[in-house]
Design an enzyme around this catalytic site. Structure first.
Site, PDB file in Angstrom:
ATOM      1  N   GLY A  50       0.806  -1.220   0.000  1.00  0.00           N
ATOM      2  CA  GLY A  50       0.000   0.000   0.000  1.00  0.00           C
ATOM      3  C   GLY A  50       0.838   1.268   0.000  1.00  0.00           C
ATOM      4  N   ASP A  71      10.361  -7.362  -1.014  1.00  0.00           N
ATOM      5  CA  ASP A  71       9.034  -7.911  -0.696  1.00  0.00           C
ATOM      6  C   ASP A  71       9.077  -9.398  -1.039  1.00  0.00           C
ATOM      7  OD1 ASP A  71       5.944  -6.234  -0.681  1.00  0.00           O
ATOM      8  OD2 ASP A  71       6.159  -8.397  -0.478  1.00  0.00           O
ATOM      9  N   SER A  78      -6.853  -8.847  -4.173  1.00  0.00           N
ATOM     10  CA  SER A  78      -7.318  -7.915  -3.137  1.00  0.00           C
ATOM     11  C   SER A  78      -6.316  -6.795  -2.881  1.00  0.00           C
ATOM     12  CB  SER A  78      -7.596  -8.664  -1.831  1.00  0.00           C
ATOM     13  OG  SER A  78      -6.392  -9.142  -1.280  1.00  0.00           O
ATOM     14  N   LEU A  80      -5.122  -4.908  -5.373  1.00  0.00           N
ATOM     15  CA  LEU A  80      -5.189  -3.932  -6.467  1.00  0.00           C
ATOM     16  C   LEU A  80      -6.022  -2.702  -6.116  1.00  0.00           C
ATOM     17  CD1 LEU A  80      -5.576  -6.387  -9.491  1.00  0.00           C
ATOM     18  CD2 LEU A  80      -3.486  -5.446  -8.518  1.00  0.00           C
ATOM     19  N   GLN A  81      -6.823  -2.779  -5.078  1.00  0.00           N
ATOM     20  CA  GLN A  81      -7.637  -1.647  -4.617  1.00  0.00           C
ATOM     21  C   GLN A  81      -6.764  -0.487  -4.142  1.00  0.00           C
ATOM     22  OE1 GLN A  81      -7.287  -1.546  -1.134  1.00  0.00           O
ATOM     23  NE2 GLN A  81      -9.059  -0.507  -0.228  1.00  0.00           N
ATOM     24  N   LYS A  95       5.707  -9.522  -5.923  1.00  0.00           N
ATOM     25  CA  LYS A  95       5.510  -8.066  -5.878  1.00  0.00           C
ATOM     26  C   LYS A  95       6.775  -7.296  -6.218  1.00  0.00           C
ATOM     27  CE  LYS A  95       1.721  -7.727  -2.569  1.00  0.00           C
ATOM     28  NZ  LYS A  95       1.276  -7.165  -1.277  1.00  0.00           N
ATOM     29  N   ASN A 140       3.367  -4.548   9.643  1.00  0.00           N
ATOM     30  CA  ASN A 140       3.263  -5.329  10.887  1.00  0.00           C
ATOM     31  C   ASN A 140       4.325  -4.859  11.879  1.00  0.00           C
ATOM     32  OD1 ASN A 140       5.699  -7.389  10.913  1.00  0.00           O
ATOM     33  ND2 ASN A 140       4.976  -7.220   8.802  1.00  0.00           N
ATOM     34  N   CYS A 197      -4.555  -3.885   8.698  1.00  0.00           N
ATOM     35  CA  CYS A 197      -5.407  -3.457   7.588  1.00  0.00           C
ATOM     36  C   CYS A 197      -6.176  -4.642   7.024  1.00  0.00           C
ATOM     37  CB  CYS A 197      -4.575  -2.812   6.493  1.00  0.00           C
ATOM     38  SG  CYS A 197      -3.954  -1.194   6.971  1.00  0.00           S
ATOM     39  N   CYS A 351     -11.778 -16.943  13.769  1.00  0.00           N
ATOM     40  CA  CYS A 351     -11.629 -15.569  13.268  1.00  0.00           C
ATOM     41  C   CYS A 351     -11.069 -15.676  11.857  1.00  0.00           C
ATOM     42  CB  CYS A 351     -10.726 -14.742  14.178  1.00  0.00           C
ATOM     43  SG  CYS A 351      -9.046 -15.391  14.315  1.00  0.00           S
TER      44      CYS A 351
END
Ligand SMILES: [Zn+2]
Length: 393
Positions: A50, A71, A78, A80-81, A95, A140, A197, A351
Protein backbone atom coordinates in the site's frame (compact mmCIF):
# COMPACT_ATOMS: atom_id res chain seq x y z
CA UNK A 1 15.94 22.22 12.02
CA UNK A 2 17.48 21.81 8.60
CA UNK A 3 19.93 19.02 8.01
CA UNK A 4 22.84 18.60 5.61
CA UNK A 5 22.13 16.59 2.44
CA UNK A 6 22.42 12.82 2.78
CA UNK A 7 24.29 12.26 -0.46
CA UNK A 8 26.92 13.97 -2.55
CA UNK A 9 25.88 15.15 -6.03
CA UNK A 10 26.63 13.02 -9.09
CA UNK A 11 29.26 14.46 -11.39
CA UNK A 12 26.77 15.49 -14.08
CA UNK A 13 23.37 15.07 -15.61
CA UNK A 14 23.09 13.87 -19.19
CA UNK A 15 21.12 15.78 -21.81
CA UNK A 16 18.31 13.23 -21.45
CA UNK A 17 18.26 13.73 -17.70
CA UNK A 18 18.16 17.50 -18.00
CA UNK A 19 15.15 17.19 -20.31
CA UNK A 20 13.37 14.66 -18.10
CA UNK A 21 13.88 16.51 -14.84
CA UNK A 22 13.46 20.07 -16.11
CA UNK A 23 10.49 20.80 -13.81
CA UNK A 24 12.68 19.94 -10.84
CA UNK A 25 15.69 21.82 -12.15
CA UNK A 26 13.83 25.13 -12.33
CA UNK A 27 12.81 24.94 -8.66
CA UNK A 28 15.49 27.01 -6.93
CA UNK A 29 15.66 24.73 -3.85
CA UNK A 30 16.20 21.63 -5.97
CA UNK A 31 18.07 22.88 -9.01
CA UNK A 32 20.95 21.10 -10.67
CA UNK A 33 22.67 20.31 -7.37
CA UNK A 34 19.57 18.72 -5.84
CA UNK A 35 18.82 16.65 -8.91
CA UNK A 36 22.42 15.42 -9.02
CA UNK A 37 22.06 14.33 -5.41
CA UNK A 38 18.91 12.39 -6.25
CA UNK A 39 20.80 10.73 -9.10
CA UNK A 40 23.48 9.58 -6.70
CA UNK A 41 21.02 8.43 -4.04
CA UNK A 42 20.30 4.83 -3.07
CA UNK A 43 16.90 4.36 -1.48
CA UNK A 44 15.39 1.10 -0.26
CA UNK A 45 11.65 0.66 -0.04
CA UNK A 46 10.63 -2.01 2.44
CA UNK A 47 7.46 -3.53 1.04
CA UNK A 48 5.85 -3.02 -2.36
CA UNK A 49 2.34 -2.84 -0.92
CA UNK A 50 0.00 0.00 0.00
CA UNK A 51 2.66 2.55 0.96
CA UNK A 52 5.47 1.09 -1.14
CA UNK A 53 3.43 1.41 -4.33
CA UNK A 54 3.06 5.21 -4.46
CA UNK A 55 6.45 5.66 -2.80
CA UNK A 56 8.29 3.65 -5.45
CA UNK A 57 6.39 5.28 -8.32
CA UNK A 58 7.27 8.82 -7.21
CA UNK A 59 10.83 8.02 -6.15
CA UNK A 60 11.36 6.54 -9.61
CA UNK A 61 9.78 9.49 -11.40
CA UNK A 62 11.82 11.92 -9.28
CA UNK A 63 15.05 10.39 -10.54
CA UNK A 64 16.42 8.61 -7.48
CA UNK A 65 19.36 6.81 -9.08
CA UNK A 66 19.15 3.47 -7.28
CA UNK A 67 15.92 2.07 -5.94
CA UNK A 68 15.82 -1.13 -3.94
CA UNK A 69 12.57 -2.97 -3.39
CA UNK A 70 12.19 -5.78 -0.92
CA UNK A 71 9.03 -7.91 -0.70
CA UNK A 72 8.53 -11.65 -0.40
CA UNK A 73 4.84 -11.65 -1.26
CA UNK A 74 2.99 -12.19 -4.53
CA UNK A 75 0.34 -9.88 -5.99
CA UNK A 76 -3.18 -10.83 -4.95
CA UNK A 77 -6.38 -9.51 -6.48
CA UNK A 78 -7.32 -7.91 -3.14
CA UNK A 79 -4.13 -5.80 -3.34
CA UNK A 80 -5.19 -3.93 -6.47
CA UNK A 81 -7.64 -1.65 -4.62
CA UNK A 82 -4.63 0.33 -3.32
CA UNK A 83 -1.31 -1.14 -4.48
CA UNK A 84 -1.28 0.85 -7.69
CA UNK A 85 2.21 -0.17 -8.79
CA UNK A 86 0.74 -3.58 -9.70
CA UNK A 87 -1.87 -4.28 -12.36
CA UNK A 88 -4.35 -7.02 -13.21
CA UNK A 89 -1.81 -8.96 -15.28
CA UNK A 90 0.58 -9.01 -12.30
CA UNK A 91 -1.72 -11.10 -10.10
CA UNK A 92 0.29 -14.11 -8.92
CA UNK A 93 3.67 -12.50 -9.70
CA UNK A 94 6.23 -11.63 -7.00
CA UNK A 95 5.51 -8.07 -5.88
CA UNK A 96 9.18 -7.08 -5.97
CA UNK A 97 9.45 -8.05 -9.65
CA UNK A 98 6.14 -6.49 -10.61
CA UNK A 99 7.13 -3.25 -8.85
CA UNK A 100 10.54 -3.26 -10.54
CA UNK A 101 8.89 -3.51 -13.97
CA UNK A 102 6.65 -0.52 -13.23
CA UNK A 103 9.61 1.52 -12.01
CA UNK A 104 11.54 0.77 -15.23
CA UNK A 105 8.53 1.73 -17.31
CA UNK A 106 8.23 5.08 -15.55
CA UNK A 107 11.92 5.83 -15.58
CA UNK A 108 14.41 3.58 -17.39
CA UNK A 109 17.27 5.66 -15.98
CA UNK A 110 16.68 4.24 -12.50
CA UNK A 111 18.73 1.26 -11.44
CA UNK A 112 16.37 -1.15 -9.66
CA UNK A 113 17.61 -3.70 -7.18
CA UNK A 114 15.09 -6.49 -6.61
CA UNK A 115 15.12 -8.27 -3.25
CA UNK A 116 12.50 -10.96 -3.76
CA UNK A 117 12.72 -12.22 -0.20
CA UNK A 118 11.51 -11.52 3.30
CA UNK A 119 13.42 -9.00 5.38
CA UNK A 120 14.83 -10.96 8.33
CA UNK A 121 17.29 -10.54 11.15
CA UNK A 122 19.75 -12.50 8.97
CA UNK A 123 19.70 -10.12 6.02
CA UNK A 124 18.45 -6.73 7.24
CA UNK A 125 21.82 -5.29 8.28
CA UNK A 126 23.56 -6.26 5.05
CA UNK A 127 20.69 -5.04 2.86
CA UNK A 128 20.26 -1.70 4.68
CA UNK A 129 24.01 -1.06 4.63
CA UNK A 130 23.90 -0.65 0.85
CA UNK A 131 21.41 2.25 0.96
CA UNK A 132 21.46 5.91 2.05
CA UNK A 133 17.85 5.99 3.18
CA UNK A 134 15.06 3.53 3.91
CA UNK A 135 11.37 4.06 3.26
CA UNK A 136 9.37 1.84 5.57
CA UNK A 137 6.12 0.60 4.09
CA UNK A 138 5.69 -2.43 6.32
CA UNK A 139 2.32 -3.40 7.74
CA UNK A 140 3.26 -5.33 10.89
CA UNK A 141 4.86 -4.51 14.20
CA UNK A 142 7.55 -7.19 14.15
CA UNK A 143 9.08 -5.86 10.92
CA UNK A 144 8.61 -2.26 12.04
CA UNK A 145 10.68 -2.75 15.20
CA UNK A 146 13.29 -4.67 13.22
CA UNK A 147 13.53 -1.88 10.62
CA UNK A 148 13.91 0.69 13.40
CA UNK A 149 16.55 -1.26 15.28
CA UNK A 150 18.61 -1.97 12.17
CA UNK A 151 18.41 1.67 11.05
CA UNK A 152 19.49 2.97 14.47
CA UNK A 153 22.33 0.45 14.75
CA UNK A 154 23.55 1.46 11.28
CA UNK A 155 23.04 5.19 11.90
CA UNK A 156 20.66 5.46 8.93
CA UNK A 157 17.56 7.63 8.66
CA UNK A 158 14.27 6.16 7.60
CA UNK A 159 10.89 7.49 6.65
CA UNK A 160 8.08 5.70 8.42
CA UNK A 161 4.41 5.60 7.53
CA UNK A 162 1.36 3.79 8.77
CA UNK A 163 -2.23 3.54 7.57
CA UNK A 164 -5.52 2.22 8.88
CA UNK A 165 -9.01 2.86 7.51
CA UNK A 166 -9.05 6.70 7.17
CA UNK A 167 -6.11 7.43 9.47
CA UNK A 168 -2.49 7.83 8.52
CA UNK A 169 0.73 8.73 10.30
CA UNK A 170 4.22 9.53 9.11
CA UNK A 171 7.54 10.53 10.60
CA UNK A 172 11.26 10.46 9.99
CA UNK A 173 13.27 8.50 12.52
CA UNK A 174 16.97 9.25 12.66
CA UNK A 175 18.65 8.66 15.98
CA UNK A 176 21.61 10.91 15.04
CA UNK A 177 19.29 13.92 14.95
CA UNK A 178 16.09 12.99 16.80
CA UNK A 179 13.97 10.21 18.24
CA UNK A 180 13.64 6.65 16.99
CA UNK A 181 10.46 4.61 16.68
CA UNK A 182 11.06 3.08 20.11
CA UNK A 183 11.19 6.58 21.65
CA UNK A 184 7.63 7.04 20.36
CA UNK A 185 6.42 3.47 20.88
CA UNK A 186 8.66 1.78 23.49
CA UNK A 187 6.48 -1.34 23.61
CA UNK A 188 4.58 -3.10 20.86
CA UNK A 189 0.82 -3.09 21.46
CA UNK A 190 -0.59 -6.18 23.18
CA UNK A 191 -1.20 -8.89 20.60
CA UNK A 192 -4.63 -8.67 19.04
CA UNK A 193 -5.29 -5.13 20.32
CA UNK A 194 -4.42 -3.26 17.15
CA UNK A 195 -6.17 -4.68 14.11
CA UNK A 196 -4.17 -4.87 10.90
CA UNK A 197 -5.41 -3.46 7.59
CA UNK A 198 -6.25 -7.04 6.59
CA UNK A 199 -8.59 -7.17 9.58
CA UNK A 200 -9.86 -3.60 9.69
CA UNK A 201 -9.54 -2.36 6.14
CA UNK A 202 -7.90 0.69 4.63
CA UNK A 203 -9.13 3.35 2.23
CA UNK A 204 -7.05 2.78 -0.90
CA UNK A 205 -6.27 6.42 -1.58
CA UNK A 206 -5.00 6.90 1.99
CA UNK A 207 -1.91 4.99 0.84
CA UNK A 208 -1.19 7.73 -1.70
CA UNK A 209 -1.57 10.49 0.92
CA UNK A 210 0.88 8.90 3.33
CA UNK A 211 3.17 7.39 0.68
CA UNK A 212 3.58 10.81 -0.94
CA UNK A 213 4.49 12.37 2.41
CA UNK A 214 7.16 9.68 2.73
CA UNK A 215 8.59 10.48 -0.71
CA UNK A 216 8.45 14.19 0.01
CA UNK A 217 10.51 13.65 3.16
CA UNK A 218 12.90 11.29 1.38
CA UNK A 219 13.63 13.90 -1.29
CA UNK A 220 14.16 16.62 1.34
CA UNK A 221 16.61 14.44 3.28
CA UNK A 222 18.53 13.38 0.17
CA UNK A 223 18.82 16.94 -1.14
CA UNK A 224 19.20 18.58 2.28
CA UNK A 225 16.30 21.01 1.83
CA UNK A 226 13.42 22.20 3.98
CA UNK A 227 12.37 21.13 7.44
CA UNK A 228 12.53 17.35 7.70
CA UNK A 229 9.91 15.46 9.69
CA UNK A 230 12.53 14.53 12.29
CA UNK A 231 11.11 14.78 15.80
CA UNK A 232 7.58 15.35 14.53
CA UNK A 233 4.74 12.93 13.97
CA UNK A 234 2.36 13.86 11.16
CA UNK A 235 -1.20 12.67 11.77
CA UNK A 236 -3.68 12.69 8.91
CA UNK A 237 -7.43 12.22 9.25
CA UNK A 238 -8.94 11.69 5.81
CA UNK A 239 -12.55 11.88 7.03
CA UNK A 240 -12.12 15.20 8.84
CA UNK A 241 -9.54 16.19 6.24
CA UNK A 242 -6.93 17.58 8.52
CA UNK A 243 -3.24 17.16 9.11
CA UNK A 244 -1.67 17.92 12.42
CA UNK A 245 1.86 17.40 13.60
CA UNK A 246 2.91 16.69 17.15
CA UNK A 247 6.40 16.97 18.59
CA UNK A 248 8.13 13.70 19.39
CA UNK A 249 11.10 13.98 21.69
CA UNK A 250 14.00 11.67 21.95
CA UNK A 251 13.61 9.53 25.07
CA UNK A 252 16.83 9.62 27.11
CA UNK A 253 15.73 6.29 28.62
CA UNK A 254 15.15 4.67 25.19
CA UNK A 255 16.53 1.13 25.31
CA UNK A 256 17.97 1.57 21.83
CA UNK A 257 19.03 5.20 21.31
CA UNK A 258 19.00 6.47 24.93
CA UNK A 259 21.86 7.27 27.29
CA UNK A 260 22.34 3.71 28.52
CA UNK A 261 21.08 1.46 25.75
CA UNK A 262 20.32 -2.15 26.60
CA UNK A 263 19.50 -3.13 23.03
CA UNK A 264 22.87 -3.01 21.29
CA UNK A 265 22.19 -5.52 18.53
CA UNK A 266 19.17 -6.92 16.73
CA UNK A 267 16.76 -9.01 18.80
CA UNK A 268 16.78 -12.74 18.05
CA UNK A 269 13.08 -12.92 17.33
CA UNK A 270 10.90 -9.90 16.55
CA UNK A 271 7.78 -12.04 16.14
CA UNK A 272 8.19 -13.22 19.71
CA UNK A 273 8.91 -9.63 20.88
CA UNK A 274 5.62 -8.52 19.36
CA UNK A 275 3.90 -11.69 20.53
CA UNK A 276 1.96 -13.21 17.65
CA UNK A 277 -0.48 -14.34 20.35
CA UNK A 278 -0.32 -13.87 24.11
CA UNK A 279 0.83 -16.58 26.48
CA UNK A 280 -2.73 -17.03 27.78
CA UNK A 281 -3.97 -17.53 24.24
CA UNK A 282 -1.22 -20.00 23.43
CA UNK A 283 -2.02 -21.95 26.55
CA UNK A 284 -5.76 -21.94 25.86
CA UNK A 285 -5.25 -23.06 22.26
CA UNK A 286 -2.92 -25.89 23.13
CA UNK A 287 -4.95 -29.11 22.78
CA UNK A 288 -8.08 -27.09 21.96
CA UNK A 289 -7.46 -26.29 18.31
CA UNK A 290 -9.32 -28.00 15.49
CA UNK A 291 -8.85 -27.73 11.74
CA UNK A 292 -11.36 -26.20 9.36
CA UNK A 293 -11.93 -29.68 7.90
CA UNK A 294 -12.77 -31.04 11.37
CA UNK A 295 -15.30 -28.26 11.86
CA UNK A 296 -16.88 -29.16 8.53
CA UNK A 297 -17.16 -32.83 9.47
CA UNK A 298 -18.66 -31.93 12.88
CA UNK A 299 -21.25 -29.81 11.08
CA UNK A 300 -21.98 -32.58 8.56
CA UNK A 301 -22.45 -35.11 11.35
CA UNK A 302 -24.80 -32.73 13.18
CA UNK A 303 -22.64 -32.49 16.30
CA UNK A 304 -24.02 -30.33 19.10
CA UNK A 305 -21.80 -27.31 18.49
CA UNK A 306 -22.18 -23.51 18.57
CA UNK A 307 -19.92 -21.83 16.02
CA UNK A 308 -18.95 -18.23 16.81
CA UNK A 309 -17.17 -15.88 14.43
CA UNK A 310 -15.25 -13.31 16.53
CA UNK A 311 -14.28 -11.03 13.66
CA UNK A 312 -15.82 -7.61 12.89
CA UNK A 313 -19.19 -7.21 11.10
CA UNK A 314 -17.57 -5.95 7.88
CA UNK A 315 -15.40 -9.02 7.67
CA UNK A 316 -18.38 -11.29 8.35
CA UNK A 317 -20.23 -9.64 5.49
CA UNK A 318 -17.42 -10.31 3.02
CA UNK A 319 -17.16 -14.00 3.77
CA UNK A 320 -18.33 -16.22 6.60
CA UNK A 321 -18.47 -19.87 7.54
CA UNK A 322 -22.04 -21.18 7.10
CA UNK A 323 -23.84 -21.47 10.43
CA UNK A 324 -21.41 -19.23 12.32
CA UNK A 325 -22.88 -16.59 14.65
CA UNK A 326 -21.10 -13.23 14.68
CA UNK A 327 -19.94 -12.00 18.10
CA UNK A 328 -16.94 -9.64 17.72
CA UNK A 329 -13.92 -10.16 19.94
CA UNK A 330 -14.52 -6.93 21.85
CA UNK A 331 -17.76 -8.31 23.33
CA UNK A 332 -15.78 -11.15 24.89
CA UNK A 333 -13.05 -8.86 26.17
CA UNK A 334 -15.60 -6.61 27.92
CA UNK A 335 -17.49 -9.66 29.17
CA UNK A 336 -20.86 -8.82 27.61
CA UNK A 337 -20.93 -11.85 25.30
CA UNK A 338 -20.39 -14.45 27.99
CA UNK A 339 -23.85 -14.71 29.56
CA UNK A 340 -25.52 -15.28 26.20
CA UNK A 341 -23.44 -18.35 25.40
CA UNK A 342 -25.31 -21.68 25.37
CA UNK A 343 -24.35 -23.97 28.26
CA UNK A 344 -25.42 -27.19 26.51
CA UNK A 345 -23.37 -26.87 23.33
CA UNK A 346 -19.69 -27.11 22.55
CA UNK A 347 -18.36 -23.65 21.69
CA UNK A 348 -16.29 -23.43 18.49
CA UNK A 349 -14.59 -20.08 17.89
CA UNK A 350 -13.00 -18.80 14.76
CA UNK A 351 -11.63 -15.57 13.27
CA UNK A 352 -9.69 -14.80 10.10
CA UNK A 353 -6.41 -16.53 10.84
CA UNK A 354 -6.68 -17.98 14.36
CA UNK A 355 -4.98 -15.26 16.41
CA UNK A 356 -8.05 -13.40 17.63
CA UNK A 357 -10.02 -16.60 18.24
CA UNK A 358 -7.17 -17.91 20.42
CA UNK A 359 -7.38 -14.73 22.53
CA UNK A 360 -11.14 -15.17 22.88
CA UNK A 361 -10.70 -18.87 23.65
CA UNK A 362 -8.65 -17.95 26.71
CA UNK A 363 -11.50 -15.71 27.94
CA UNK A 364 -14.21 -18.28 27.21
CA UNK A 365 -12.34 -21.12 28.86
CA UNK A 366 -11.61 -19.15 32.00
CA UNK A 367 -15.35 -18.33 32.15
CA UNK A 368 -16.01 -22.04 32.58
CA UNK A 369 -16.50 -23.31 29.02
CA UNK A 370 -13.62 -25.71 29.41
CA UNK A 371 -14.39 -27.84 26.32
CA UNK A 372 -14.44 -24.84 23.95
CA UNK A 373 -12.14 -24.99 20.92
CA UNK A 374 -11.00 -22.67 18.16
CA UNK A 375 -10.29 -23.22 14.48
CA UNK A 376 -6.59 -22.99 13.64
CA UNK A 377 -6.09 -20.82 10.56
CA UNK A 378 -9.65 -19.49 10.78
CA UNK A 379 -11.66 -18.46 7.74
CA UNK A 380 -8.53 -18.44 5.59
CA UNK A 381 -8.00 -22.11 6.28
CA UNK A 382 -11.72 -22.82 5.68
CA UNK A 383 -11.47 -21.19 2.25
CA UNK A 384 -8.32 -23.11 1.44
CA UNK A 385 -9.33 -26.57 2.61
CA UNK A 386 -13.14 -26.67 2.69
CA UNK A 387 -14.62 -24.21 0.22
CA UNK A 388 -12.22 -22.60 -2.28
CA UNK A 389 -15.19 -21.00 -4.06
CA UNK A 390 -15.46 -18.40 -1.28
CA UNK A 391 -13.67 -15.08 -1.83
CA UNK A 392 -10.35 -14.73 0.00
CA UNK A 393 -9.93 -11.31 1.60
ZN1 LIG B 1 14.93 5.74 20.70
Amino acid sequence: MSLPPLVEPAAELTVDEVRRYSRHLIIPDVGMAGQKRLKNAKVLCVGAGGLGSPALLYLAAAGVGTLGVIDFDVVDESNLQRQVIHGQSDVGRPKAESAADSVKEINPLVKVVVHNEALTTDNVMEIFAAYDLIVDGTDNFATRYMVNDAAVLLGKPYVWGSIYRFDGQASVFWAEHGPCYRCLYPEPPPPGMVPSCAEGGVLGVLCASIGSIQVNEAIKLLAGIGEPLVGRLMIYDALEMNYRSVKVRRDPECVLCGKNPTVTQLLDDYEAFCGAVSEEAQEAASGSTITAAELKSWQDKGENIYVIDVREPNEYEIVSIPGAVLIPKGEFLNGSALEGLPQDKKIVLHCKSGARSAEVLAVVKSAGFSDAVHVGGGVLSWIKTVDPSLPAY
